[in-house]
Design a protein around this motif. Sequence first.
Motif, PDB file in Angstrom:
ATOM      1  N   GLN A   1      -7.589  -0.325   2.405  1.00 48.21           N
ATOM      2  CA  GLN A   1      -8.095   1.042   2.535  1.00 48.21           C
ATOM      3  C   GLN A   1      -8.781   1.239   3.875  1.00 48.21           C
TER       4      GLN A   1
ATOM      5  N   ASP B   1      -6.480   5.009  -2.869  1.00 45.22           N
ATOM      6  CA  ASP B   1      -7.632   4.546  -3.649  1.00 45.22           C
ATOM      7  C   ASP B   1      -7.303   3.334  -4.519  1.00 45.22           C
ATOM      8  N   GLN B   2      -6.019   3.031  -4.734  1.00 45.25           N
ATOM      9  CA  GLN B   2      -5.634   1.893  -5.556  1.00 45.25           C
ATOM     10  C   GLN B   2      -5.419   0.621  -4.726  1.00 45.25           C
ATOM     11  N   ALA B   3      -5.498   0.741  -3.411  1.00 49.67           N
ATOM     12  CA  ALA B   3      -5.293  -0.407  -2.530  1.00 49.67           C
ATOM     13  C   ALA B   3      -6.575  -1.245  -2.451  1.00 49.67           C
ATOM     14  N   PRO B   4      -6.469  -2.522  -2.091  1.00 52.05           N
ATOM     15  CA  PRO B   4      -7.661  -3.348  -1.893  1.00 52.05           C
ATOM     16  C   PRO B   4      -8.569  -2.747  -0.816  1.00 52.05           C
TER      17      PRO B   4
ATOM     18  N   HIS C   1      -1.536   6.837  -2.822  1.00 55.53           N
ATOM     19  CA  HIS C   1      -2.494   6.243  -3.772  1.00 55.53           C
ATOM     20  C   HIS C   1      -3.373   5.238  -3.027  1.00 55.53           C
TER      21      HIS C   1
ATOM     22  N   ALA D   1       0.837  -1.202   0.000  1.00 51.89           N
ATOM     23  CA  ALA D   1       0.000   0.000   0.000  1.00 51.89           C
ATOM     24  C   ALA D   1       0.869   1.248   0.000  1.00 51.89           C
ATOM     25  N   ASP D   2       0.359   2.286  -0.627  1.00 50.11           N
ATOM     26  CA  ASP D   2       1.043   3.576  -0.701  1.00 50.11           C
ATOM     27  C   ASP D   2       0.025   4.638  -0.315  1.00 50.11           C
TER      28      ASP D   2
END
Length: 296
Positions: free
Chosen positions: A60, A53-56, A51, A47-48
């Motif tokens: 999130q 919103d791009q994580a599972p 970003h 995770a970053d």
Amino acid sequence: MTATPSLSAPPAAPAVRPSPWREVAVFLGTTAGLLTVTTSVASAADADVAHVDQAPPLVQALLFGQALIPLLAAVVARLVTAGTLRRPGWGFRRTSWRSLGTAWLWGLLPTLAAGGLLWATGLAGVASDGLTPTVALGLTVLVLPYVVLALAEDVGWRGLLVQRLAEVAGPRTVVLVSGLAWSMFHWPLVLFLGGSPAGVPVPFALLCLTVGTTSLGAVLASMQLRWGIWPGVLAHAVLNALLYHVLAPLTADSGPTEWFSTETGLMGAVTLLLTALAWWRIAPLRRSPDGGTVAG
């Protein structure tokens, strides 16, 4: 006829007030445990925070849910040590409009000063296309969601940690321990979850975050002991809303900008430190006769 002596109930034993140090230890230990678990899961999923919103979805939820960790840890610490959530108090009390107004202004001034200095010195550009109605909302309506998030954090860091430390420790201990612990709570975001801007060394970002967060925590601790929990919550929320909905859209990268802007930048750390030192002189904390800390 002999009178029967009355049988009176023995006097109730005074309530034993739990040790502040034990409650502080349980709070910090629970916080560290929950933070370690959530960070480990998020880090394993690469995770970053830049970003999210791009994580599972689960990751999130864990990242956003970290804001609730101080609240959960405070509840656990209070139940474990006192067996009730009612006593000792958390600082929830009526406060004046004047104190709320002061807190609102304080949330605005150091953050606006940091942004203004960045633009004036050319360390950041002004993104004119970012001037939208959202900017005005960032100073008003959009503060409300951040009040909820700030309250979850402040119940733990100020309502429990500051209040309990103030019973047994002097002003410098209260300010430094609570402020450093709060800043360390944010360290995993920089160390493991991409919270350091691209091109900025992690130690530099971590230092700026620590100085800025500890300085902010010093002022919020003073507000807590002086006025109760609500002014500090408001100042915390205003500062966050201003960062994300006003300064971020209006700031353009001019090269060295990432070194000076946001929570991990030098300009924010310096302005928060200077305003904390000014606040310390205007509204100091002092040692109480019993060895604790009270508002001066």
